[in-house]
Design a protein around this motif. Structure first.
Motif, PDB file in Angstrom:
ATOM      1  N   GLY A 214      -5.828 -40.354  -3.677  1.00  0.00           N
ATOM      2  CA  GLY A 214      -5.210 -41.363  -4.613  1.00  0.00           C
ATOM      3  C   GLY A 214      -4.484 -42.932  -3.831  1.00  0.00           C
ATOM      4  O   GLY A 214      -4.651 -42.484  -2.454  1.00  0.00           O
ATOM      5  N   TYR A 215      -3.764 -43.982  -4.559  1.00  0.00           N
ATOM      6  CA  TYR A 215      -3.567 -44.922  -4.437  1.00  0.00           C
ATOM      7  C   TYR A 215      -1.880 -44.751  -4.908  1.00  0.00           C
ATOM      8  O   TYR A 215      -1.867 -45.079  -6.263  1.00  0.00           O
ATOM      9  CB  TYR A 215      -3.687 -45.905  -3.924  1.00  0.00           C
TER      10      TYR A 215
ATOM     11  N   GLY B 211      -3.431 -41.321  -0.073  1.00  0.00           N
ATOM     12  CA  GLY B 211      -3.686 -39.251   0.409  1.00  0.00           C
ATOM     13  C   GLY B 211      -3.233 -38.655  -0.740  1.00  0.00           C
ATOM     14  O   GLY B 211      -3.873 -39.018  -2.143  1.00  0.00           O
ATOM     15  N   TYR B 212      -2.200 -37.791  -0.574  1.00  0.00           N
ATOM     16  CA  TYR B 212      -1.763 -37.006  -1.619  1.00  0.00           C
ATOM     17  C   TYR B 212      -0.083 -37.479  -1.118  1.00  0.00           C
ATOM     18  O   TYR B 212       0.314 -37.605  -0.371  1.00  0.00           O
ATOM     19  CB  TYR B 212      -2.242 -35.654  -1.219  1.00  0.00           C
TER      20      TYR B 212
ATOM     21  N   SER C 254      -2.605 -36.083  -6.098  1.00  0.00           N
ATOM     22  CA  SER C 254      -3.373 -36.949  -5.489  1.00  0.00           C
ATOM     23  C   SER C 254      -1.998 -38.066  -5.466  1.00  0.00           C
ATOM     24  O   SER C 254      -0.865 -38.509  -6.247  1.00  0.00           O
ATOM     25  CB  SER C 254      -3.947 -37.862  -6.577  1.00  0.00           C
ATOM     26  N   ALA C 255      -1.704 -39.142  -4.501  1.00  0.00           N
ATOM     27  CA  ALA C 255      -0.436 -39.956  -4.660  1.00  0.00           C
ATOM     28  C   ALA C 255      -0.244 -40.631  -5.622  1.00  0.00           C
ATOM     29  O   ALA C 255       0.365 -41.538  -6.014  1.00  0.00           O
ATOM     30  CB  ALA C 255      -0.501 -41.059  -3.210  1.00  0.00           C
ATOM     31  N   ALA C 256      -1.178 -40.892  -6.659  1.00  0.00           N
ATOM     32  CA  ALA C 256      -1.226 -41.774  -7.330  1.00  0.00           C
ATOM     33  C   ALA C 256      -0.317 -41.251  -8.618  1.00  0.00           C
ATOM     34  O   ALA C 256      -0.178 -42.290  -9.532  1.00  0.00           O
ATOM     35  CB  ALA C 256      -2.649 -42.052  -8.159  1.00  0.00           C
ATOM     36  N   GLU C 257       0.089 -39.792  -8.381  1.00  0.00           N
ATOM     37  CA  GLU C 257       0.877 -39.130  -9.737  1.00  0.00           C
ATOM     38  C   GLU C 257       1.972 -39.345  -9.586  1.00  0.00           C
ATOM     39  O   GLU C 257       2.941 -39.925  -8.778  1.00  0.00           O
ATOM     40  CB  GLU C 257       0.316 -38.012  -9.883  1.00  0.00           C
ATOM     41  N   SER C 258       2.695 -39.623 -10.706  1.00  0.00           N
ATOM     42  CA  SER C 258       4.401 -40.296 -11.412  1.00  0.00           C
ATOM     43  C   SER C 258       4.501 -38.681 -10.698  1.00  0.00           C
ATOM     44  O   SER C 258       4.719 -37.759 -11.848  1.00  0.00           O
ATOM     45  CB  SER C 258       4.376 -40.718 -12.670  1.00  0.00           C
TER      46      SER C 258
END
Length: 551
Positions: free
Chosen positions: A270-271, A278-279, A303-307
């Protein structure tokens, strides 16, 4: 021990009192081979190498951040590794592909999670680690994928689809226009995705049109719809483009989610606008000052997009399942929202950290009310007046406290405390998350908070250790299953390394005047005598007599 009887006695002494001997005595018994029993067929022969040996090699591999070939070389040639793993030199050979196949099976069966939890719990029990106070943070991870531009992402995803189409459905591939094939697969000069500036924007629009054409043309084919690369192509188009009046429109950057596709070769990455592509790994470790060393108790890859805010409660729930439930959690601002505070209060856990969100110009007046620890009941107002009645609504998690109208009317703080005038009462209404945030902002100003919260900074050192010493910052693999396996093994290796260092330190402190511990001397003597007995019949009687005298 007679496996190493060929070594000089002083070498054996060194190995026994340093990390190889500690690993041999303490770490190897912690590896439960039953956890990996599902990797092999029950009635189809035995594994090429003992499971404990393979797991030990993988832990040592991540401890030193080695490749598979380098790990195999160390296992075959290095006496310290052989001694630690209790492998005789003549039995130390392992093929790199055997180690890779074993790692692939562990990844597929998710055994690394169970092994991490089992060994971590044994390390905590061995070192008598206190787990009442723990801290948590996330760290960014790069998998082995290219950092693509938006045009590069479009081109590589289209190329991946066309290459798979050429392999699986060659007739359909050959039916495509030669110019389209030349742009993505059969390139002769340069790359369609290497453009810059205005040329890149023009090519991006052309590429979006090509993707829409491919999806429309092959979306009716059942065999093509089964291709993994076709699903990625459809995902990319849905995330990055939209069709208006039969025209393909590229979405603006603000419209695209961080969970969108970042690479066709690593679709789970993710971003994050803060950290990049990345992650990320959510790391929890102990931080009680009484511990000789702090141990990582929980890790989760996402994922790197997760909060970060969404990771705290699941982490605490998993710690409770493992029997490692903390009494206090130290977290930075991202984790300390009001909802998380309330959730941890309900579990009897104190959350310490700066309140999330922008600090208001004026303090929230409801913080002056005295409440029960779970915030579900108001005990008294700032002037010490008890409410007439308190009601907690579970559905909205809201508390309503009614105060006597005449008492509040004569109060000098009327209108400032947050209670509102109604027909028959003055009423204080608040959501528990709001009260938790208000109390947190008041607690932040105290010296007790600053002293306790200072311990949270130590986890930054752990993140740095995992990245610099164990290579977790940039992995050699891509894809979430492989990334998870690598991260879990690196974190386990870090815990094992810390355990070995503490045991080695305790060993030295127990008898600082002795060059070799008593148990080591006894073990060495027993090993030497065992070696003599093993080879006694092979020597001339005179040589046997000399060996016995030497022993």
């Amino acid at each position: 021990m007679f496996k190493f009887a060929h070594l000089p006695q002083r070498t054996l002494e060194w190995l026994e009192e340093r990390w190889p001997g500690i690993w041999r005595r303490e770490i190897i018994p912690m590896i439960d081979e039953r956890l990996f029993s599902g990797l092999y067929c029950a009635d189809d022969g035995r594994a090429a190498k003992p499971t404990a040996d393979m797991v030990g090699i993988l832990i040592l591999k991540e401890m030193h951040d080695l490749t598979y070939d380098e790990a195999v070389e160390n296992a075959i040639l290095h006496t310290a590794w052989q001694y630690a793993l209790d492998i005789a030199p003549e039995d130390s050979y392992v093929a790199p592909r055997t180690l890779k196949y074993f790692a692939a099976k562990v990844t597929e069966n998710d055994c690394h999670r169970t092994a991490f939890e089992d060994m971590t719990k044994k390390i905590i029990e061995k070192l008598q680690i206190e787990t009442g106070v723990q801290r948590m943070d996330s760290t960014h991870i790069l998998s082995n994928m290219a950092n693509l531009s938006r045009l590069g992402l479009f081109v590589k995803t289209t190329e991946a689809f066309l290459v798979e189409l050429k392999k699986r459905q060659p007739k359909k591939y050959d039916s495509l226009d030669a110019e389209l094939r030349a742009r993505y697969v059969e390139r002769k000069k340069g790359s369609f995705g290497d453009a810059r500036g205005s040329e890149a924007r023009r090519r991006l629009a052309d590429c979006a049109e090509d993707i829409n054409y491919l999806i429309t043309r092959f979306g009716v084919s059942k065999n093509v719809r089964k291709l993994k690369s076709f699903h990625l192509l459809k995902r990319l188009f849905a995330e990055q483009c939209r069709v208006e009046e039969e025209k393909v429109i590229l979405k603006e950057a603000e419209e695209i989610s961080g969970a969108s596709l970042q690479s066709p070769h690593d679709p789970c990455a993710g971003y994050s606008g803060h950290k990049g592509k990345g992650y990320q790994a959510q790391i929890v470790e102990t931080c009680d000052p009484a511990n000789d060393v702090q141990i990582i108790t929980h890790v989760e890859v996402e994922s790197a997009a997760e909060s970060d805010a969404d990771a705290l409660v699941p982490a605490v729930e998993m710690l409770e399942e493992k029997g490692l439930k903390p009494e206090k959690m130290l977290n930075d601002t991202a984790y300390c929202g009001g909802d998380n505070d309330v959730a941890l209060r309900d579990e009897g856990i104190t959350l310490t950290g700066p309140a999330a969100g922008k600090e208001p110009a004026r303090p929230d007046p409801i913080a002056a009310f005295e409440t029960t620890p779970d915030l579900k009941n108001v005990i008294r107002c700032p002037r010490g007046v008890e409410p007439l009645r308190v009601k907690h609504t579970k559905r909205s998690d809201t508390v309503v406290a009614l105060f006597d109208k005449e008492t509040c009317r004569n109060c000098e703080r009327r209108g400032e405390c947050g209670a509102k005038r109604r027909k028959k009462h003055y009423v204080l209404t608040y959501a528990r998350s709001r009260m938790a945030t208000a109390l947190r902002r008041e607690h932040e100003k105290t010296e007790a908070f600053k002293k306790t919260y200072a311990m949270r900074a130590g986890i930054e050192g752990t993140n740095s250790e995992l990245k610099r010493a164990h290579g977790m910052g940039r992995l050699r693999v891509r894809g979430q299953p492989a990334v998870e396996f690598a991260v879990f093994m690196k974190v386990l290796a870090c815990n094992v390394k810390r355990c070995v260092k503490v045991l080695e330190s305790r060993l030295r402190d127990s008898d600082p005047g002795a060059s070799v511990p008593v148990f080591a001397k006894n073990a060495l003597q027993s090993a030497f005598r065992e070696a003599i007995r093993q080879f006694e019949n092979c020597f001339h009687p005179v040589a046997v007599k000399k060996l016995r005298l030497a022993a």
